[in-house]
Design a protein around this motif. Structure first.
Motif, PDB file in Angstrom:
ATOM      1  N   LEU A 122      84.491 -53.637  66.925  1.00 43.86           N
ATOM      2  CA  LEU A 122      84.918 -52.671  65.915  1.00 43.86           C
ATOM      3  C   LEU A 122      84.036 -51.439  65.955  1.00 43.86           C
ATOM      4  O   LEU A 122      82.823 -51.531  66.163  1.00 43.86           O
ATOM      5  CB  LEU A 122      84.895 -53.291  64.515  1.00 43.86           C
ATOM      6  N   VAL A 125      84.625 -45.523  61.974  1.00 44.13           N
ATOM      7  CA  VAL A 125      85.398 -44.282  62.102  1.00 44.13           C
ATOM      8  C   VAL A 125      84.991 -43.259  61.048  1.00 44.13           C
ATOM      9  O   VAL A 125      84.778 -42.084  61.347  1.00 44.13           O
ATOM     10  CB  VAL A 125      86.905 -44.576  62.002  1.00 44.13           C
ATOM     11  N   VAL A 138      86.212 -46.811  57.168  1.00 47.34           N
ATOM     12  CA  VAL A 138      87.303 -47.171  58.083  1.00 47.34           C
ATOM     13  C   VAL A 138      86.699 -47.621  59.404  1.00 47.34           C
ATOM     14  O   VAL A 138      85.765 -46.985  59.916  1.00 47.34           O
ATOM     15  CB  VAL A 138      88.255 -45.972  58.309  1.00 47.34           C
ATOM     16  N   SER A 140      87.729 -49.272  63.461  1.00 52.20           N
ATOM     17  CA  SER A 140      88.785 -49.465  64.453  1.00 52.20           C
ATOM     18  C   SER A 140      88.497 -50.735  65.239  1.00 52.20           C
ATOM     19  O   SER A 140      87.345 -51.107  65.447  1.00 52.20           O
ATOM     20  CB  SER A 140      88.858 -48.271  65.412  1.00 52.20           C
ATOM     21  N   GLY A 143      89.294 -49.946  69.598  1.00 46.32           N
ATOM     22  CA  GLY A 143      89.822 -48.599  69.758  1.00 46.32           C
ATOM     23  C   GLY A 143      91.270 -48.464  69.353  1.00 46.32           C
ATOM     24  O   GLY A 143      91.864 -47.400  69.516  1.00 46.32           O
ATOM     25  N   GLY A 144      91.874 -49.539  68.788  1.00 45.33           N
ATOM     26  CA  GLY A 144      93.283 -49.509  68.423  1.00 45.33           C
ATOM     27  C   GLY A 144      93.492 -49.580  66.918  1.00 45.33           C
ATOM     28  O   GLY A 144      93.402 -48.579  66.215  1.00 45.33           O
ATOM     29  N   GLN A 145      93.782 -50.778  66.419  1.00 44.61           N
ATOM     30  CA  GLN A 145      94.054 -50.943  64.994  1.00 44.61           C
ATOM     31  C   GLN A 145      92.897 -50.432  64.138  1.00 44.61           C
ATOM     32  O   GLN A 145      91.734 -50.561  64.496  1.00 44.61           O
ATOM     33  CB  GLN A 145      94.269 -52.425  64.685  1.00 44.61           C
ATOM     34  N   ARG A 146      93.265 -49.865  62.980  1.00 41.74           N
ATOM     35  CA  ARG A 146      92.251 -49.378  62.043  1.00 41.74           C
ATOM     36  C   ARG A 146      92.433 -50.035  60.687  1.00 41.74           C
ATOM     37  O   ARG A 146      93.560 -50.299  60.264  1.00 41.74           O
ATOM     38  CB  ARG A 146      92.342 -47.853  61.901  1.00 41.74           C
ATOM     39  N   ARG A 148      90.848 -49.956  56.534  1.00 41.04           N
ATOM     40  CA  ARG A 148      90.027 -49.352  55.492  1.00 41.04           C
ATOM     41  C   ARG A 148      89.415 -50.474  54.657  1.00 41.04           C
ATOM     42  O   ARG A 148      90.113 -51.386  54.209  1.00 41.04           O
ATOM     43  CB  ARG A 148      90.876 -48.462  54.579  1.00 41.04           C
ATOM     44  N   GLU A 166      95.106 -52.397  56.254  1.00 44.41           N
ATOM     45  CA  GLU A 166      95.355 -51.872  57.583  1.00 44.41           C
ATOM     46  C   GLU A 166      95.950 -50.477  57.483  1.00 44.41           C
ATOM     47  O   GLU A 166      96.841 -50.228  56.672  1.00 44.41           O
ATOM     48  CB  GLU A 166      96.312 -52.783  58.353  1.00 44.41           C
ATOM     49  N   PRO A 169      99.587 -47.430  62.171  1.00 45.91           N
ATOM     50  CA  PRO A 169      99.262 -46.916  63.506  1.00 45.91           C
ATOM     51  C   PRO A 169      99.656 -45.453  63.667  1.00 45.91           C
ATOM     52  O   PRO A 169     100.634 -44.991  63.087  1.00 45.91           O
ATOM     53  CB  PRO A 169     100.075 -47.813  64.437  1.00 45.91           C
ATOM     54  N   ASP A 473      95.777 -57.525  68.694  1.00 47.91           N
ATOM     55  CA  ASP A 473      96.219 -57.393  67.309  1.00 47.91           C
ATOM     56  C   ASP A 473      95.635 -58.558  66.529  1.00 47.91           C
ATOM     57  O   ASP A 473      95.982 -59.709  66.776  1.00 47.91           O
ATOM     58  CB  ASP A 473      97.752 -57.410  67.274  1.00 47.91           C
TER      59      ASP A 473
END
Length: 503
Positions: A122, A125, A138, A140, A143-146, A148, A166, A169, A473
């Motif tokens: 992770l 961000v 936040v 990630s 480098g994909g899903q983010r 909060r 989440e 995207p 994911d």
């Protein structure tokens, strides 16, 4: 999809680590609009969500400018958590020193650490400070899903609560994460006949290979009549699992055939259009054998190097082909089972439904609903039909929104028993994932036992943070299957090694 969602290298090398069972599957729901938040079924207002806040090693340092936590009680704890998780697992003593007793009463340090199994890589961000005792930030995932995270501390400065959501995207398109087809290769539309129906598919191959020189793979997608050649389905047209796999294979010099099963894609229902319920298990078995014969008959294919891939429910058909139980077909040299159905089909449905009920209800209500599920499964096995008078609101009948013939008939096969009938020393790649919300690694252990009984050359790969459709994911939420998420790099590497060793 592999199963309905509910409101579901080398020779003898084998991984032995078994992760905790997957949580109850979350109900699929429409994708929210741009900029909206979606609550993660796995991490919302939970200890796991709290720990998500620190799962990563990319916290800011003095040498690299970036977001930083404020020097408030909450910010200090968030910063500590990021640093502690660089060398996960966190020691029990450290957990007790930083977490409030009220929170630890909900889960032991060992349970807290176990919940981190799929939260890896992770990056921080952004950080927003609200109050001295709370901090919002936040992160990630790979480098994909983010996500909060809103973390709070108590009057003693110890972590006591968190909510995690989440972030929708922002990637442009699922097509952007599909690996490219190898140069000189083509994805050629093809048709073949099976059981009086014209089956449509895609044959991926190079244009200039000599006759009989290429290993070739048959790709069998999951879940019955709703899933097409790419593992896509109505409502989720961008899962694209087998398009990604076919393109990976092209880079490895392996030709492939994938096809729209009866009832899906361009194939449709054909002569069964007026009575889809008449298309039973035998029809789908005919499709798989006809597909393998068609693939073996391509000019470039080496009939001595055929491999069958099965994803989810497709894993059962792959095993039937390899064991010689689906009818006359060319010999299969190797088998790849990607998140396959590991139990009798209706047993898996029953376990998933009961887990979902227990996650939402307690007491007499839960017991009544579980009894309804048991009655439904017994009726399906006895009569092939659902019982009348299902409890209102349970929604059990929605699980079977396709003709029941194949769904009920495939239950006759225990995948482990079929696996035990494979020819000795058959190379098999089997995957499970700690983030698959449909099938757990614990369940896949049943199938692995059958493969060991057959003395298969088993490469059992435990994927980390990969969903049922092989995307990176961690949520287990079915809506994310259709999102612009990268396909598993871990699987890509394992597959490349397996094919090089066995084909």
């Amino acid at each position: 999809m592999g199963l309905p969602k509910l409101a579901f290298p080398g020779d003898q090398a084998e991984t032995t680590t078994i992760y905790y069972p997957a949580p109850a599957p979350a109900t699929g729901r429409p994708r929210p609009g741009p900029g909206r938040w979606r609550r993660s079924a796995l991490v919302a207002v939970t200890v796991a969500g709290l720990l998500l806040a620190g799962c990563g090693s990319s916290h800011p340092s003095s040498a690299v400018p970036g977001p930083a936590f404020p020097r408030t009680p909450a910010g200090v704890q968030a910063q500590w958590l990021l640093q502690a998780l660089e060398s996960w697992p966190i020691p029990d003593a450290a957990i007790r020193a930083h977490f409030a007793a009220a929170l630890l009463a909900k889960g032991s340090p060992a349970e807290l650490n176990a919940s981190l199994a799929k939260w890896k890589q992770l990056g921080l961000v952004s950080v927003t400070s609200k109050q001295p005792n709370s901090v919002e930030f936040v992160v990630s995932v790979r480098g994909g899903q983010r996500f909060r995270v809103d973390l709070t501390v108590d009057a003693h400065g110890l972590i006591d609560a968190s909510t995690t959501q989440e972030v929708a995207p922002t990637a442009p398109s699922p097509a952007s994460v599909i690996p490219a087809l190898a140069p000189g290769w083509v994805a050629q539309p093809v048709t073949f006949e099976a059981g009086g129906v014209t089956i449509h598919g895609t044959y991926t191959h190079p244009g200039n290979a000599a006759a009989g020189t290429l290993p070739a793979a048959l790709l069998i997608p999951g879940y019955g009549s709703s899933t097409d050649r790419n593992d896509n389905a109505p409502g989720q047209p961008d899962r694209n699992t087998f398009e990604a796999v076919a393109n990976w294979l092209s880079a490895d010099g392996v030709a492939s055939l994938r096809y729209d099963k009866l009832g899906s894609g361009q194939t449709g229902w054909g002569r069964y259009a007026a009575h889809p319920e008449q298309a039973g298990l035998g029809t789908y078995e005919q499709e798989s054998t006809a597909a393998l014969r068609f693939l073996a008959g391509r000019r470039q294919a080496d009939r001595a190097r055929l491999v069958v891939f099965g994803h989810s429910e497709g894993g059962i058909y792959a095993l039937l082909l390899a064991a010689g139980l689906a009818g006359p077909a060319p010999e299969v040299r190797a088998v790849v089972l990607l998140e396959p159905v590991p139990l009798r089909f209706l047993d898996l449905i029953e376990q998933s439904m009961i887990a979902s009920i227990r996650s939402q209800y307690t007491g007499a209500r839960a017991r009544s609903m579980e009894q309804t599920v048991t009655r439904m499964i017994a009726s399906l096995r006895r009569t092939g039909a659902l019982p009348p008078g299902l409890a209102p609101g349970v929604g059990l009948a929605q699980v079977f929104q396709r003709p029941l013939g194949e769904a009920v008939q495939i239950d006759r096969y225990d995948p482990a028993a079929v696996a035990a009938m494979l020819p000795a020393h058959t190379p098999v790649l089997l995957t499970c994932s700690n983030a698959d919300g449909t099938i757990s690694c614990a369940q896949e252990g049943h199938l692995a036992a059958g493969l060991r009984q057959a003395r298969a050359r088993l490469d059992y790969v435990h994927l980390d943070g990969v969903d049922h459709f092989l995307k990176e994911d961690i949520t287990g939420i079915s809506a994310d299957y259709n999102e612009s998420l990268p396909f598993s790099a871990q699987l890509r590497a394992a597959l490349k090694t397996f094919l090089a060793s066995n084909l």
